[in-house]
Scaffold this active site. Sequence first.
Site, short mmCIF file in Angstrom:
data_model
loop_
_atom_site.label_atom_id
_atom_site.label_comp_id
_atom_site.label_asym_id
_atom_site.label_seq_id
_atom_site.Cartn_x
_atom_site.Cartn_y
_atom_site.Cartn_z
N GLU A 185 -21.22 20.36 -6.40
CA GLU A 185 -20.65 21.57 -7.02
C GLU A 185 -21.21 21.78 -8.44
O GLU A 185 -21.53 22.89 -8.83
CB GLU A 185 -19.12 21.47 -7.04
CG GLU A 185 -18.45 22.73 -7.54
CD GLU A 185 -17.04 22.93 -6.99
OE1 GLU A 185 -16.64 22.22 -6.05
OE2 GLU A 185 -16.34 23.82 -7.50
N SER A 210 -8.61 25.03 -4.34
CA SER A 210 -9.80 24.20 -4.12
C SER A 210 -10.37 24.26 -2.71
O SER A 210 -10.65 23.23 -2.08
CB SER A 210 -9.55 22.75 -4.53
OG SER A 210 -10.77 22.24 -5.01
N ASP A 256 -7.95 17.24 -18.09
CA ASP A 256 -9.07 16.50 -17.49
C ASP A 256 -10.25 16.33 -18.46
O ASP A 256 -10.74 15.24 -18.68
CB ASP A 256 -9.51 17.12 -16.16
CG ASP A 256 -9.89 18.59 -16.24
OD1 ASP A 256 -9.61 19.24 -17.28
OD2 ASP A 256 -10.47 19.10 -15.26
N ASP A 287 -10.49 17.72 -8.23
CA ASP A 287 -10.36 18.38 -6.93
C ASP A 287 -10.85 17.49 -5.79
O ASP A 287 -10.16 17.29 -4.79
CB ASP A 287 -11.16 19.69 -6.91
CG ASP A 287 -10.65 20.69 -7.92
OD1 ASP A 287 -9.62 20.40 -8.58
OD2 ASP A 287 -11.28 21.75 -8.07
#
Length: 388
Positions: free
Chosen positions: A166, A132, A42, A178
């Site tokens: 987050e 998650s 990622d 996520d």
Amino acid sequence: MGEGRGDVADRATAGFRQRYGTEPAGRWAAPGRVNLIGEHTDYNDGFVLPFALPLRTVVAAAPGPDGRWTVWSELDDEPVEFGAEAADEPGRVDGWAAYVAGVVWALRAAGLDVPGARLAIASDVPVGSGLSSSAAIESAVLAALVDLGGLDLPTERWPRLAQRAENDYVGAPTGIMDQSAVIRGVQGHALFLDCRTEEVEQIPFDLDAAGLAVLVVDSRAPHRHADGEYAARRRSCERAAATLGVAALRDVPTADLDAALARLDDEETRRRVRHVVTEDQRVLDTVALLRAGRVRDIGPLLTASHASMRDDFEITVPEVDTAVEAALTAGAHGARMTGGGFGGCVLALVDVDAADTVARAVADAYAERGFAAPGTLTVQPAGGVTRM
Ligand code: ADP
Ligand code: MG
């Protein structure tokens, strides 16, 4: 893994009634997720392929006094209350309730008029196992607040807002995977996400029709130095990209891998780069097989991904290596650690009727080695966030 406590939606409703002495206006649910393949790709602008799980976090909610939010979770005895002044300052609400305040903050920062609310949260997603639960709570709360306030916010914007909650309010540096999986997941599909362009595509992943299932094993391994090791891997990838003169390792084509490796002067960096470049290719190969309906054939790619994480990226631990080996020996078509590493979960592709045998083999291997008993769960790809 989240079993044996009654229905999660009923628990959220009962918690709401008990805390607030009234009925909720509605219930919203968001799933956990696992990443089928594509690890540490990622932040290298590469590819990932997560899918949503049938385990969910449910929020029961109703409008509350203006500009105040009260939130209760079955994980904690005490409800937490905060107002706009606390929501507007990242860090003011801490602990688990920061994930809720962060969503209020992200919505307000986007210029939306978030209604005051009372919320009660129950969850079957194991917390801190790498499935998650954080994106699940953020997304379920986001859905509740958007609906209660009649906010004009198309779902394409939800993953970015939940991620901001987050990253910027809670202070956990995570990518967009996520929240994308949890919000955009579609039953019977995996989500092919290009982390550079944020383009997504639903890829058919109908395990049920193929007589297959994914067995998820919670390794229960304590996360050893995970944060520091994660940062070190990231730095190593960024330095290698700079040496190679590319924006990110995603820009090294598989065909040029050997030439690229020859330009790097230390063995460890070469191994790190080899993992990322081959892992991106494995995601693309997995997507191609799934598009062709060859679900069972992705097994070897999963197993190769594990070997690459173990030998080249060096992010596995004995518990996850043991689970992968035991699953393969017991007949899994493929198996790999999923998530950032140093613990977390393993997934194995198994025939539906072999799932119990494979789960037992993993548990036996753990017992033999003196590891704490693993959690196991058989899953099919589920849908994303919903109003119930
Ligand atoms: P993961 O997302 O892999 O489960 P994280 O560390 O990212 O692990 O997120 C876990 C944290 O999210 C918990 O420690 C808690 O603060 C918060 N959280 C998740 N689910 C809940 C819940 N149902 N109730 C309260 N807090 C939750
Ligand atoms: Mg998380």
